[in-house]
Design an enzyme around this catalytic site. Structure first.
Site, PDB file in Angstrom:
ATOM      1  NE  ARG A 274      -2.970   0.447   3.310  1.00 14.30           N
ATOM      2  CZ  ARG A 274      -2.308   0.681   4.458  1.00 14.30           C
ATOM      3  NH1 ARG A 274      -1.602   1.786   4.617  1.00 14.30           N
ATOM      4  NH2 ARG A 274      -2.360  -0.190   5.441  1.00 14.30           N
TER       5      ARG A 274
ATOM      6  CG  ASP B 159     -10.257  16.259 -14.055  1.00  9.07           C
ATOM      7  OD1 ASP B 159      -9.560  15.733 -14.952  1.00  9.07           O
ATOM      8  OD2 ASP B 159     -11.274  15.722 -13.594  1.00  9.07           O
TER       9      ASP B 159
ATOM     10  CE  LYS C 156     -13.231   8.446 -17.888  1.00  5.46           C
ATOM     11  NZ  LYS C 156     -13.554   9.680 -17.193  1.00  5.46           N
TER      12      LYS C 156
HETATM   13  C1  LIG Z   1     -14.027   9.989 -15.877  1.00  2.92           C
HETATM   14  C2  LIG Z   1     -13.629  11.266 -15.274  1.00  2.92           C
HETATM   15  C3  LIG Z   1     -13.380  11.370 -13.897  1.00  2.92           C
HETATM   16  C4  LIG Z   1     -13.560  10.199 -12.952  1.00  2.92           C
HETATM   17  O1  LIG Z   1     -12.617   9.209 -13.175  1.00  2.92           O
HETATM   18  P1  LIG Z   1     -12.872   7.643 -12.867  1.00  2.92           P
HETATM   19  O2  LIG Z   1     -11.617   7.015 -13.342  1.00  2.92           O
HETATM   20  O3  LIG Z   1     -14.090   7.243 -13.639  1.00  2.92           O
HETATM   21  O4  LIG Z   1     -13.090   7.534 -11.408  1.00  2.92           O
HETATM   22  C5  LIG Z   1     -12.964  12.597 -13.415  1.00  2.92           C
HETATM   23  N1  LIG Z   1     -12.822  13.666 -14.214  1.00  2.92           N
HETATM   24  C6  LIG Z   1     -13.067  13.592 -15.530  1.00  2.92           C
HETATM   25  C7  LIG Z   1     -12.889  14.814 -16.360  1.00  2.92           C
HETATM   26  C8  LIG Z   1     -13.482  12.408 -16.108  1.00  2.92           C
HETATM   27  O5  LIG Z   1     -13.744  12.357 -17.416  1.00  2.92           O
END
Ligand SMILES: *Cc1c(COP(=O)(O)O)cnc(C)c1O
Length: 378
Positions: A46, A170, A195
């Site tokens: 961890r 983000d 993604k």
């Molecule tokens: C998909 C997504 C998230 C969340 O991510 P997960 O891997 O599904 O938990 C956060 N921010 C953006 C812009 C996303 O497209």
């Protein structure tokens, strides 16, 4: 070294123990210690695992950070990082933030006494107005989801520095290939690595990367304490996916530009949202802060029936949640990424019932356009 070279020659291209041209999957939970007096670099997985560490170092290198952290999902990364804040703190968050981030802020962190204002961050004046004496963080997505609105990252980072506030970005839609928020003065980069970073629609993962060593130490403590880490198998898959990040982004973006050009000429398409369009209000900022507009676009069509047909009848785009895969993915923000947002909130943000989001994959753009044409104009 240029980005394309750094992806491949990331410091982990040869395993020092075996000379294997790749990172081994260290599928272990614990590590043998030789001495009571000196524990080794790794003790419990961890806290640290060599496969995860290789991935963390690679993503850090690509984001020009000093330290990065891999989490079990994008939401695990975001939620863990939000633990930097305490009861009584206030955050300014972009108003079309990812639905899951909206949900965690308005249902869990609100219960912990963290207050949030959702603001149109495309306006620096709006951000200034929203800052209170207890504001501790500015949380941004640019391009935002799903309307691809552009926030001036260097501008926001300047405001944040004046007030001693952290800037969190983000960077999921852009990836470090197209945009590096730390270089623009932001403090923390977040990713849903699910993604584009992994890129193959086969792993859920997330990242946080920082430049400041003090902040890195605090996040390292939170990652280990909260424990929402990425496992070694998934870490290895993302390391593998990352190797083609540059070529995937280039090719998907080329496809997106072709699709957008076609959509803009269709009678049944009402509005196209894409920061590569010269008519997009954020076009010039996007050109200065990013190396391209990316591979995600949204558009509205004339009727609900047409919306439904697009989602259900396209054969070359999966009708699914998510984006950033090698396959094109069409999604319906109102019932997918933003299902957690109340209807009036959602519509006030422009996420209407005829809005679809398209993440362009690696299919031939001509084939994608033919598929869209068949459904839209038959
Ligand atoms: C998909 C997504 C998230 C969340 O991510 P997960 O891997 O599904 O938990 C956060 N921010 C953006 C812009 C996303 O497209």
């Amino acid at each position: 070294m240029k980005f394309g070279t750094r992806i491949i020659h990331n410091g982990h291209e040869v395993d020092p123990h075996t000379k294997a041209v790749g990172v081994p999957i260290h599928q272990v939970s614990t590590f043998n210690q030789d001495s009571l007096d000196h524990f080794g670099k790794y003790d419990y997985a961890r806290s640290g695992n060599p496969t995860r560490e290789a991935l963390e170092e690679t993503v850090t290198l690509l984001e020009n950070g000093t330290q990065g952290f891999a989490f079990a999902s994008g939401m695990a990364a975001i939620s863990s990082i939000l633990l930097l804040f305490s009861p009584g703190d206030h955050l300014v968050v972009c108003d079309d933030v990812y639905g899951g981030t909206y949900r965690v802020l308005t249902t869990l962190f609100s219960r912990l006494g963290i207050d949030v204002s959702f603001v149109d961050t495309t306006s620096l004046a709006e951000i200034r107005k929203a800052i209170r004496p207890n504001t501790r963080g500015l949380y941004l997505e640019t391009p935002s989801n799903p309307l691809l609105k552009i926030t001036d990252l260097a501008g926001v980072a300047g405001i944040a520095r004046e007030h001693g506030i952290l800037t969190l970005v983000d960077n999921t839609f852009m990836t470090p290939y197209l945009q590096r928020p730390l270089d623009l003065g932001c403090d923390i980069v977040l990713h849903s690595g699910t993604k584009f970073l992994n890129g193959h629609s086969d792993v859920i993962c997330g990242f946080a990367v920082v430049g400041d060593p003090g902040l890195a130490a605090r996040i390292g403590f939170m990652q280990n304490s909260f424990g929402a880490i990425l496992g070694p198998q998934d870490s290895w898959l993302v390391l593998r996916g990352l190797k083609t990040l540059k070529v995937r982004m280039e090719e998907s973006q080329r496809g997106a530009l072709a699709v957008v050009d076609w959509l803009c000429r269709q009678e049944k398409v009402i509005e196209v949202f894409y920061p590569g369009l010269a008519t997009h209000p954020g076009f010039s900022i996007q050109q200065t802060q990013a190396a391209g507009p990316g591979a995600v676009l949204s558009f509205t069509v004339a009727t609900i029936e047409l919306t439904r047909r697009l989602l259900e009848e396209l054969t070359l785009a999966a009708f699914a949640v998510s984006l950033g895969g090698v396959e094109s993915i069409i999604s319906y923000p109102a019932k997918m990424s933003h299902a957690a947002m109340p209807r009036d909130e959602r519509e006030a943000r422009g996420i209407t019932d005829t809005l679809v989001r398209l993440s362009v994959g690696l299919e031939d753009p001509g084939d994608l356009i033919a598929d869209l044409d068949r459904v839209l104009n038959r």
